[in-house]
Design an enzyme around this catalytic site. Structure first.
Site, PDB file in Angstrom:
ATOM      1  N   TYR A  37      15.743 -29.174 -14.856  1.00  0.00           N
ATOM      2  CA  TYR A  37      15.008 -30.036 -14.793  1.00  0.00           C
ATOM      3  C   TYR A  37      14.635 -30.645 -16.204  1.00  0.00           C
ATOM      4  O   TYR A  37      14.096 -29.778 -17.243  1.00  0.00           O
ATOM      5  CB  TYR A  37      13.909 -29.838 -13.992  1.00  0.00           C
ATOM      6  CG  TYR A  37      14.248 -29.707 -12.575  1.00  0.00           C
ATOM      7  CD1 TYR A  37      15.117 -30.307 -11.984  1.00  0.00           C
ATOM      8  CD2 TYR A  37      13.569 -28.607 -11.707  1.00  0.00           C
ATOM      9  CE1 TYR A  37      15.364 -29.955 -10.545  1.00  0.00           C
ATOM     10  CE2 TYR A  37      13.633 -28.476 -10.406  1.00  0.00           C
ATOM     11  CZ  TYR A  37      14.665 -29.348  -9.876  1.00  0.00           C
ATOM     12  OH  TYR A  37      15.063 -28.992  -8.600  1.00  0.00           O
ATOM     13  N   HIS A 193       5.718 -34.937  -5.141  1.00  0.00           N
ATOM     14  CA  HIS A 193       6.488 -33.849  -5.984  1.00  0.00           C
ATOM     15  C   HIS A 193       6.203 -32.429  -5.666  1.00  0.00           C
ATOM     16  O   HIS A 193       6.861 -31.689  -6.290  1.00  0.00           O
ATOM     17  CB  HIS A 193       6.623 -34.265  -7.201  1.00  0.00           C
ATOM     18  CG  HIS A 193       7.592 -35.379  -7.850  1.00  0.00           C
ATOM     19  ND1 HIS A 193       7.082 -36.484  -8.396  1.00  0.00           N
ATOM     20  CD2 HIS A 193       8.843 -35.644  -7.323  1.00  0.00           C
ATOM     21  CE1 HIS A 193       8.232 -37.488  -8.576  1.00  0.00           C
ATOM     22  NE2 HIS A 193       9.144 -37.014  -8.238  1.00  0.00           N
ATOM     23  N   ARG A 223      17.295 -42.727 -14.087  1.00  0.00           N
ATOM     24  CA  ARG A 223      17.623 -41.307 -14.232  1.00  0.00           C
ATOM     25  C   ARG A 223      18.665 -41.088 -13.220  1.00  0.00           C
ATOM     26  O   ARG A 223      18.904 -41.603 -12.167  1.00  0.00           O
ATOM     27  CB  ARG A 223      16.567 -40.480 -14.353  1.00  0.00           C
ATOM     28  CG  ARG A 223      15.836 -40.435 -13.063  1.00  0.00           C
ATOM     29  CD  ARG A 223      14.506 -39.578 -12.882  1.00  0.00           C
ATOM     30  NE  ARG A 223      14.888 -38.294 -13.057  1.00  0.00           N
ATOM     31  CZ  ARG A 223      14.821 -37.251 -12.156  1.00  0.00           C
ATOM     32  NH1 ARG A 223      14.575 -37.719 -10.631  1.00  0.00           N
ATOM     33  NH2 ARG A 223      14.882 -35.964 -12.345  1.00  0.00           N
ATOM     34  N   ASN A 225      19.773 -37.881 -10.557  1.00  0.00           N
ATOM     35  CA  ASN A 225      19.321 -36.541  -9.684  1.00  0.00           C
ATOM     36  C   ASN A 225      20.535 -36.203  -8.885  1.00  0.00           C
ATOM     37  O   ASN A 225      21.487 -37.014  -8.655  1.00  0.00           O
ATOM     38  CB  ASN A 225      18.156 -36.815  -8.789  1.00  0.00           C
ATOM     39  CG  ASN A 225      17.617 -35.357  -8.391  1.00  0.00           C
ATOM     40  OD1 ASN A 225      17.430 -34.527  -8.983  1.00  0.00           O
ATOM     41  ND2 ASN A 225      17.344 -35.519  -7.050  1.00  0.00           N
ATOM     42  N   GLU A 265      22.216 -39.194  -7.148  1.00  0.00           N
ATOM     43  CA  GLU A 265      21.447 -40.223  -6.903  1.00  0.00           C
ATOM     44  C   GLU A 265      21.056 -40.829  -8.255  1.00  0.00           C
ATOM     45  O   GLU A 265      20.579 -40.224  -9.144  1.00  0.00           O
ATOM     46  CB  GLU A 265      19.935 -39.726  -6.374  1.00  0.00           C
ATOM     47  CG  GLU A 265      20.115 -39.062  -4.997  1.00  0.00           C
ATOM     48  CD  GLU A 265      18.619 -38.576  -4.532  1.00  0.00           C
ATOM     49  OE1 GLU A 265      18.765 -38.214  -3.493  1.00  0.00           O
ATOM     50  OE2 GLU A 265      17.646 -38.221  -5.307  1.00  0.00           O
ATOM     51  N   TYR A 316      16.128 -24.554  -3.600  1.00  0.00           N
ATOM     52  CA  TYR A 316      15.317 -25.715  -3.169  1.00  0.00           C
ATOM     53  C   TYR A 316      16.441 -26.705  -2.683  1.00  0.00           C
ATOM     54  O   TYR A 316      16.198 -27.576  -1.722  1.00  0.00           O
ATOM     55  CB  TYR A 316      14.606 -26.452  -4.455  1.00  0.00           C
ATOM     56  CG  TYR A 316      14.259 -27.530  -4.449  1.00  0.00           C
ATOM     57  CD1 TYR A 316      12.828 -27.954  -3.434  1.00  0.00           C
ATOM     58  CD2 TYR A 316      14.557 -28.928  -4.928  1.00  0.00           C
ATOM     59  CE1 TYR A 316      12.702 -29.333  -3.311  1.00  0.00           C
ATOM     60  CE2 TYR A 316      14.254 -29.993  -4.677  1.00  0.00           C
ATOM     61  CZ  TYR A 316      12.952 -30.444  -4.069  1.00  0.00           C
ATOM     62  OH  TYR A 316      12.757 -31.627  -3.832  1.00  0.00           O
ATOM     63  N   LYS A 317      17.662 -26.800  -3.534  1.00  0.00           N
ATOM     64  CA  LYS A 317      18.669 -27.924  -3.005  1.00  0.00           C
ATOM     65  C   LYS A 317      19.383 -27.354  -1.866  1.00  0.00           C
ATOM     66  O   LYS A 317      20.070 -28.280  -1.283  1.00  0.00           O
ATOM     67  CB  LYS A 317      19.645 -28.140  -4.346  1.00  0.00           C
ATOM     68  CG  LYS A 317      18.805 -28.769  -5.286  1.00  0.00           C
ATOM     69  CD  LYS A 317      19.986 -28.940  -6.464  1.00  0.00           C
ATOM     70  CE  LYS A 317      19.260 -29.516  -7.828  1.00  0.00           C
ATOM     71  NZ  LYS A 317      18.867 -31.033  -7.661  1.00  0.00           N
TER      72      LYS A 317
HETATM   73  C1  HEM Z   1       8.062 -43.552  -8.627  1.00  0.00           C
HETATM   74  C2  HEM Z   1       9.277 -42.757  -8.797  1.00  0.00           C
HETATM   75  C3  HEM Z   1       9.852 -41.623  -7.974  1.00  0.00           C
HETATM   76  C4  HEM Z   1       9.522 -41.239  -6.688  1.00  0.00           C
HETATM   77  C5  HEM Z   1       9.408 -42.288  -5.648  1.00  0.00           C
HETATM   78  C6  HEM Z   1      10.185 -40.039  -6.566  1.00  0.00           C
HETATM   79  C7  HEM Z   1      10.544 -39.192  -5.279  1.00  0.00           C
HETATM   80  C8  HEM Z   1      10.959 -38.012  -5.360  1.00  0.00           C
HETATM   81  C9  HEM Z   1      10.843 -37.342  -3.978  1.00  0.00           C
HETATM   82  C10 HEM Z   1      10.545 -37.814  -2.710  1.00  0.00           C
HETATM   83  C11 HEM Z   1      11.550 -36.135  -4.076  1.00  0.00           C
HETATM   84  C12 HEM Z   1      11.806 -35.053  -3.142  1.00  0.00           C
HETATM   85  C13 HEM Z   1      10.557 -33.833  -3.152  1.00  0.00           C
HETATM   86  C14 HEM Z   1      10.546 -33.183  -2.050  1.00  0.00           C
HETATM   87  O1  HEM Z   1      11.305 -32.220  -1.985  1.00  0.00           O
HETATM   88  O2  HEM Z   1       9.937 -33.156  -1.101  1.00  0.00           O
HETATM   89  C15 HEM Z   1      11.805 -35.896  -5.683  1.00  0.00           C
HETATM   90  C16 HEM Z   1      12.177 -34.785  -6.201  1.00  0.00           C
HETATM   91  C17 HEM Z   1      12.624 -34.830  -7.681  1.00  0.00           C
HETATM   92  N1  HEM Z   1      11.987 -35.696  -8.732  1.00  0.00           N
HETATM   93 FE1  HEM Z   1      11.128 -37.574  -8.281  1.00  0.00          FE
HETATM   94  N2  HEM Z   1      10.542 -39.492  -8.011  1.00  0.00           N
HETATM   95  C18 HEM Z   1      10.200 -40.425  -8.686  1.00  0.00           C
HETATM   96  C19 HEM Z   1      10.259 -40.385 -10.141  1.00  0.00           C
HETATM   97  C20 HEM Z   1      10.742 -39.252 -10.785  1.00  0.00           C
HETATM   98  C21 HEM Z   1      10.955 -39.172 -12.178  1.00  0.00           C
HETATM   99  C22 HEM Z   1      10.680 -40.181 -13.202  1.00  0.00           C
HETATM  100  C23 HEM Z   1      11.456 -37.781 -12.580  1.00  0.00           C
HETATM  101  C24 HEM Z   1      11.490 -37.278 -13.882  1.00  0.00           C
HETATM  102  C25 HEM Z   1      11.511 -35.971 -14.264  1.00  0.00           C
HETATM  103  C26 HEM Z   1      11.545 -36.893 -11.229  1.00  0.00           C
HETATM  104  C27 HEM Z   1      11.621 -35.946 -11.078  1.00  0.00           C
HETATM  105  C28 HEM Z   1      12.222 -35.358  -9.614  1.00  0.00           C
HETATM  106  C29 HEM Z   1      13.014 -34.002  -9.730  1.00  0.00           C
HETATM  107  C30 HEM Z   1      13.235 -33.050 -10.967  1.00  0.00           C
HETATM  108  C31 HEM Z   1      12.965 -33.638  -8.252  1.00  0.00           C
HETATM  109  C32 HEM Z   1      13.632 -32.444  -7.578  1.00  0.00           C
HETATM  110  C33 HEM Z   1      15.064 -33.046  -7.138  1.00  0.00           C
HETATM  111  C34 HEM Z   1      16.073 -31.755  -6.944  1.00  0.00           C
HETATM  112  O3  HEM Z   1      16.000 -30.863  -7.318  1.00  0.00           O
HETATM  113  O4  HEM Z   1      16.886 -32.225  -6.115  1.00  0.00           O
HETATM  114  N3  HEM Z   1      11.198 -38.064 -10.109  1.00  0.00           N
HETATM  115  N4  HEM Z   1      11.199 -37.042  -6.221  1.00  0.00           N
END
Ligand code: HEM
Lengths: 346, 199
Positions: A37, A193, A223, A225, A265, A316-317
């Site tokens: 990450y 998050h 970005r 994901n 994504e 987690y994934k």
């Molecule tokens: C406003 C914008 C954003 C929204 C609405 C959003 C929403 C989410 C949601 C709903 C999750 C899933 C969490 C869960 O497990 O319940 C997630 C995961 C995550 N988000 Fe965001 N996010 C946003 C922006 C960002 C940004 C800018 C970063 C930059 C570092 C980020 C980094 C991550 C990471 C690293 C994960 C874990 C993903 C994975 O391993 O699959 N997010 N985000």
């Protein structure tokens, strides 16, 4: 460019597949042979012709079938689309951004004519021809976010900005990687998050939030994901996890190539002009292991990434159960040669 | 407790000397925190304070002694959490400016008070909260959306659809509940034993 839309499914018989051109443009997310990450945010600038970055909103060959799947999800579970009442201005902002982008960049498929607040929207692939008054919900069959969300690939959430925080106060989420809008709606950036491992401690979310709070109108960012999905199922929601979770047990050395998908994504963020909210798009691309392996660099790199992925992230994934089987299958494409930096094919 | 980022922090009760009226909701364990609150505040504070007591699990005598110890604050005793929150909603509906809300006791009680406050435009962060007593949780089934109350085990059987739920460390203030997700979706032949985890 005139797109040829495929007729395919993301459930039951899972007939989804990518054309060779769709494989070439797949946004492979790994820029090196390992993954961790990070605050991987870059300007959402227009990219090369034919790439997924060519236009701010990417429409591709899966458009019509994806919209059909979204309609099925919303019929079965209306809670996948929710907006708190104060988000109505932001909903109109979103509708404007998407309609103007789609009509400008895909004029063969979409057109928008505006005369003051009198708008005329034509969506040819979905057979929609609609005149409405911008700002008047009564002239649309749905609220604005749902109306345009049912016509645009990708999930969307809209974040209100107040008290130095972002609040997920609206969204249309039908293709999610295992998180619930219904549970998260109304939460702030750190709260939604919460389930993510490692990143909080690494300061990733503190820095990301600080960056987003200062975003300017007209300067979107993006970005990538990623996760993995068994079968080409778009609706991998927690709501239906008790139905699709079992798919993870069906991976065998024989079926990896068709069953296991890398799911990427493309997440773009825009500051919205009237509401000052932030629109977040989660545009999902899937590719089968068999398809991915047709690009030598990707076939080499993915097994290396999976092998070295921290266990917390794999858990987690939800990859743990089929991770090794997938690595074993992919390994025949890894001849040990070095790979070049960056995600694109060589 | 604070390692769960979506779970609120409960910093403990402290008197708001500027509030014209203080409304406190508590259960038996939380009442101890309210006694301490009253002891810490000046003499007039208690006179401006009304307490709604959820007397779930208490015998009549025990409630009476709690009421006695909370004096001179006025105390209304209700039969449990649901009637206590109903009573709170009545109070909030007719409330005027300068009201300060407090909650002390189990996490579902605190969550329900904050939730009722939010429905009446009271900022969740402005509610003064203290967790006392049981660690039991309220759990929402992500599948059928049904609520299961007073959860002490993990996993727990959903009270509405019967699925065996893993209680995740993910909390929604809006729902005042933790998230429950089917624990054996990938292993339908197994049914893990219910371990007491939130006592
Ligand atoms: C406003 C914008 C954003 C929204 C609405 C959003 C929403 C989410 C949601 C709903 C999750 C899933 C969490 C869960 O497990 O319940 C997630 C995961 C995550 N988000 Fe965001 N996010 C946003 C922006 C960002 C940004 C800018 C970063 C930059 C570092 C980020 C980094 C991550 C990471 C690293 C994960 C874990 C993903 C994975 O391993 O699959 N997010 N985000």
């Amino acid at each position: 460019m005139v797109l040829a839309f495929k007729n395919e499914t993301f459930r039951d018989d899972f007939t989804f597949s990518n054309s060779p051109a769709a494989i070439r443009r797949f946004p492979f997310p790994f820029v090196e042979d390992k993954y961790m990450y990070s605050v991987n945010i870059e300007p959402h600038e227009l990219g090369p012709k034919g790439s997924v970055y060519e236009f701010p909103i990417d429409i591709d060959e899966h458009y019509v079938s994806e919209m059909r799947d979204r309609a099925l999800v919303l019929d079965a579970d209306p809670g996948r689309c929710q907006a708190l009442p104060h988000m109505i201005t932001a909903q109109w902002d979103m509708l404007e951004l998407l309609m103007t982008s789609m009509a400008r960049d895909y004029p063969e498929h979409f057109s928008l004519t505006r005369d003051g607040n009198q708008w005329h929207w034509i969506n040819r692939p979905l057979g929609i021809d609609h005149k409405f008054t911008f700002g008047d919900v009564a002239t649309l069959p749905y609220q604005p976010m749902e109306y345009i969300g049912r016509q645009c690939q990708g999930d969307f959430s809209i974040q209100d900005q107040r008290d130095g925080q972002l609040w997920m106060d609206a969204g249309i989420i039908t293709t999610q990687a295992d998180w619930s809008l219904d549970f998260d709606v109304g939460m702030n950036f750190f709260e939604w998050h919460a389930p993510v491992p490692l990143a909080h401690q690494a300061g990733v979310f503190d820095r990301a939030l600080k960056f987003l709070l200062n975003m300017q109108h007209g300067r979107p960012v993006r970005r990538l994901n990623w996760t993995m999905t068994i079968n080409s199922r778009l609706d991998t929601s927690p709501e239906n996890y008790h139905k699709w979770g079992i798919d993870r047990t069906t991976v065998t050395p024989e079926n990896v190539g068709d069953k296991v998908h890398l799911r990427v994504e493309l997440q773009a963020l825009w500051r919205l002009p009237r509401s000052n909210a932030i629109l977040f798009s989660i545009r999902c691309y899937m590719i089968k292991m068999r398809e991915l392996a047709t690009v030598p660099k990707w076939g080499r790199r993915l097994p290396r990434v999976l092998r070295t992925l921290p266990d917390e992230i794999a858990d987690y994934k939800g990859l743990t159960r089929y991770r090794q089987t997938t690595i074993d299958w992919l390994s025949k494409y890894d001849d040990g040669a070095p790979t070049s930096l960056g995600g694109g094919p060589d | 407790m604070s390692t769960i980022k979506s779970r609120p922090i409960y910093p403990g009760l402290s008197p708001d000397p500027n509030a014209r009226r203080n409304v406190v909701v508590c259960d038996a364990a939380g009442a101890e925190a309210v006694v301490e609150l009253l002891a810490r505040a000046d003499g007039e504070f208690a006179g401006r304070t009304s307490v709604v007591l959820s007397s779930e699990g208490l015998f009549g005598k025990e409630s009476e002694s709690i009421v006695e110890r909370l004096k001179p604050a006025t105390v209304e005793t209700t039969a449990g959490l649901v009637p206590a929150i109903d009573r709170l909603k009545e109070i909030l509906a007719s409330a005027t400016m300068g009201l300060r809300l407090y909650a002390a006791g189990s996490e579902p009680l605190i969550g329900s008070v904050v939730q009722a406050g939010a429905e009446n435009f009271i900022d969740p962060l402005s509610v003064r909260t203290e967790h006392r007593g049981s660690l039991k949780r309220r759990v929402q089934c992500v599948h059928c959306k049904g609520m299961t109350e007073n959860v002490t085990t993990n996993p727990v059987k959903c009270a509405q659809c019967g699925l065996l739920l893993l209680v995740r460390d993910h909390y929604s203030k809006r729902l005042a509940a933790f998230q429950g997700v089917c624990i054996n979706a990938e292993t339908p032949d197994e049914s893990p034993e219910l371990k007491v985890e939130f006592q």
